[in-house]
Design a protein around this motif. Structure first.
Motif, PDB file in Angstrom:
ATOM      1  N   ARG A 138       0.807  -1.229   0.000  1.00 19.72           N
ATOM      2  CA  ARG A 138       0.000   0.000   0.000  1.00 19.72           C
ATOM      3  C   ARG A 138       0.836   1.273   0.000  1.00 19.72           C
ATOM      4  N   ASN A 139       1.721   1.414   0.988  1.00 21.55           N
ATOM      5  CA  ASN A 139       2.417   2.686   1.167  1.00 21.55           C
ATOM      6  C   ASN A 139       3.930   2.522   1.088  1.00 21.55           C
ATOM      7  N   PHE A 140       4.556   3.361   0.293  1.00 23.53           N
ATOM      8  CA  PHE A 140       6.007   3.316   0.150  1.00 23.53           C
ATOM      9  C   PHE A 140       6.701   3.539   1.494  1.00 23.53           C
ATOM     10  N   SER A 141       6.248   4.561   2.237  1.00 19.56           N
ATOM     11  CA  SER A 141       6.966   4.956   3.454  1.00 19.56           C
ATOM     12  C   SER A 141       6.833   3.959   4.602  1.00 19.56           C
ATOM     13  N   SER A 142       5.740   3.198   4.653  1.00 21.25           N
ATOM     14  CA  SER A 142       5.558   2.287   5.793  1.00 21.25           C
ATOM     15  C   SER A 142       5.537   0.808   5.413  1.00 21.25           C
ATOM     16  N   ASP A 143       5.396   0.498   4.141  1.00 20.26           N
ATOM     17  CA  ASP A 143       5.197  -0.897   3.757  1.00 20.26           C
ATOM     18  C   ASP A 143       6.257  -1.472   2.825  1.00 20.26           C
ATOM     19  N   PHE A 144       7.316  -0.749   2.582  1.00 16.92           N
ATOM     20  CA  PHE A 144       8.350  -1.248   1.674  1.00 16.92           C
ATOM     21  C   PHE A 144       9.243  -2.195   2.474  1.00 16.92           C
ATOM     22  N   LEU A 145       8.747  -3.412   2.675  1.00 16.41           N
ATOM     23  CA  LEU A 145       9.417  -4.398   3.515  1.00 16.41           C
ATOM     24  C   LEU A 145      10.800  -4.751   2.960  1.00 16.41           C
ATOM     25  N   TYR A 146      11.788  -4.745   3.824  1.00 13.26           N
ATOM     26  CA  TYR A 146      13.174  -5.102   3.490  1.00 13.26           C
ATOM     27  C   TYR A 146      13.794  -4.177   2.434  1.00 13.26           C
ATOM     28  N   GLN A 147      13.314  -2.952   2.376  1.00 22.75           N
ATOM     29  CA  GLN A 147      13.791  -2.005   1.364  1.00 22.75           C
ATOM     30  C   GLN A 147      15.311  -1.910   1.321  1.00 22.75           C
ATOM     31  N   ARG A 148      15.939  -1.735   2.452  1.00 27.10           N
ATOM     32  CA  ARG A 148      17.414  -1.597   2.482  1.00 27.10           C
ATOM     33  C   ARG A 148      18.097  -2.847   1.946  1.00 27.10           C
ATOM     34  N   GLU A 149      17.565  -4.015   2.306  1.00 27.12           N
ATOM     35  CA  GLU A 149      18.167  -5.257   1.820  1.00 27.12           C
ATOM     36  C   GLU A 149      18.042  -5.373   0.302  1.00 27.12           C
ATOM     37  N   TRP A 150      16.842  -5.064  -0.226  1.00 33.58           N
ATOM     38  CA  TRP A 150      16.657  -5.144  -1.680  1.00 33.58           C
ATOM     39  C   TRP A 150      17.620  -4.193  -2.395  1.00 33.58           C
ATOM     40  N   LEU A 151      17.728  -2.965  -1.869  1.00 35.96           N
ATOM     41  CA  LEU A 151      18.605  -1.986  -2.508  1.00 35.96           C
ATOM     42  C   LEU A 151      20.070  -2.405  -2.405  1.00 35.96           C
ATOM     43  N   ASN A 152      20.442  -3.009  -1.288  1.00 30.16           N
ATOM     44  CA  ASN A 152      21.801  -3.517  -1.141  1.00 30.16           C
ATOM     45  C   ASN A 152      22.059  -4.657  -2.130  1.00 30.16           C
ATOM     46  N   TYR A 153      21.103  -5.582  -2.240  1.00 23.99           N
ATOM     47  CA  TYR A 153      21.250  -6.679  -3.198  1.00 23.99           C
ATOM     48  C   TYR A 153      21.316  -6.142  -4.632  1.00 23.99           C
TER      49      TYR A 153
END
Length: 168
Positions: A138-153
């Motif tokens: 739903r929401n980028f700011s609260s629901d982007f689960l594991y965002q840092r990990e995806w960006l690191n990968y």
């Protein structure tokens, strides 16, 4: 009746239609809860001493009262000692045997959990197959689960592509 029961929990029915029941009589009317199944969000090889879960806590207000998910709210609490768990293997949902096989992963919301485990495993194995993830919530700011990990990968090249969509 089906429509009414789909939007009302037993507590809602009892508030609207109070009845005098003994606790034993009340409990005898209830169905046993079915097990809640969660995909592991971690690779065993990459996290030998841990098993990670991705849990979306059910928490909403209806009919003027707060409602909580039976399993999700419990798992989010701090009183988890002695929680019974079991592993139900799924031989049809796993990484390909050939580490060079490309994979496409589609994981909306908490459904992204097994793909986090897949990428941890591919990293652990040194797999060279391409990896493409589709994720939405739903929401980028609260629901982007594991965002840092995806960006690191993505930065390290383990994740070749990531496509995201947010509905709000």
């Amino acid at each position: 009746l089906a429509v009414y029961l789909s939007s009302n929990q037993i507590v809602d029915v009892l508030h609207k239609y109070p009845a005098r029941l003994s606790s034993a009589d009340f409990v005898s009317t209830l169905r046993k809860l079915t097990p809640r199944l969660y995909s592991l969000a971690s690779s065993y090889d990459a996290n030998l001493e841990e098993a990670h879960l991705t849990v979306g806590v059910v928490d909403y207000v209806a009919f003027g009262r707060k409602h909580l998910g039976a399993a999700s709210s419990y798992l989010a609490s701090e009183e988890l000692a002695g929680v019974p768990v079991y592993v139900e293997p799924n031989d049809r949902f796993r990484l390909p045997a050939d580490p060079g096989t490309p994979i496409i992963m589609v994981g909306p919301g908490t459904g992204v959990a097994p793909f986090r485990a897949f990428l941890q495993q591919r990293e652990f194995d040194g797999a060279h197959g391409r990896n493409w993830l589709f994720f939405g919530d739903r929401n980028f700011s609260s629901d982007f689960l594991y965002q840092r990990e995806w960006l690191n990968y993505r930065q390290t090249g383990l994740l070749d592509r990531i496509e995201v969509a947010f509905s709000r």
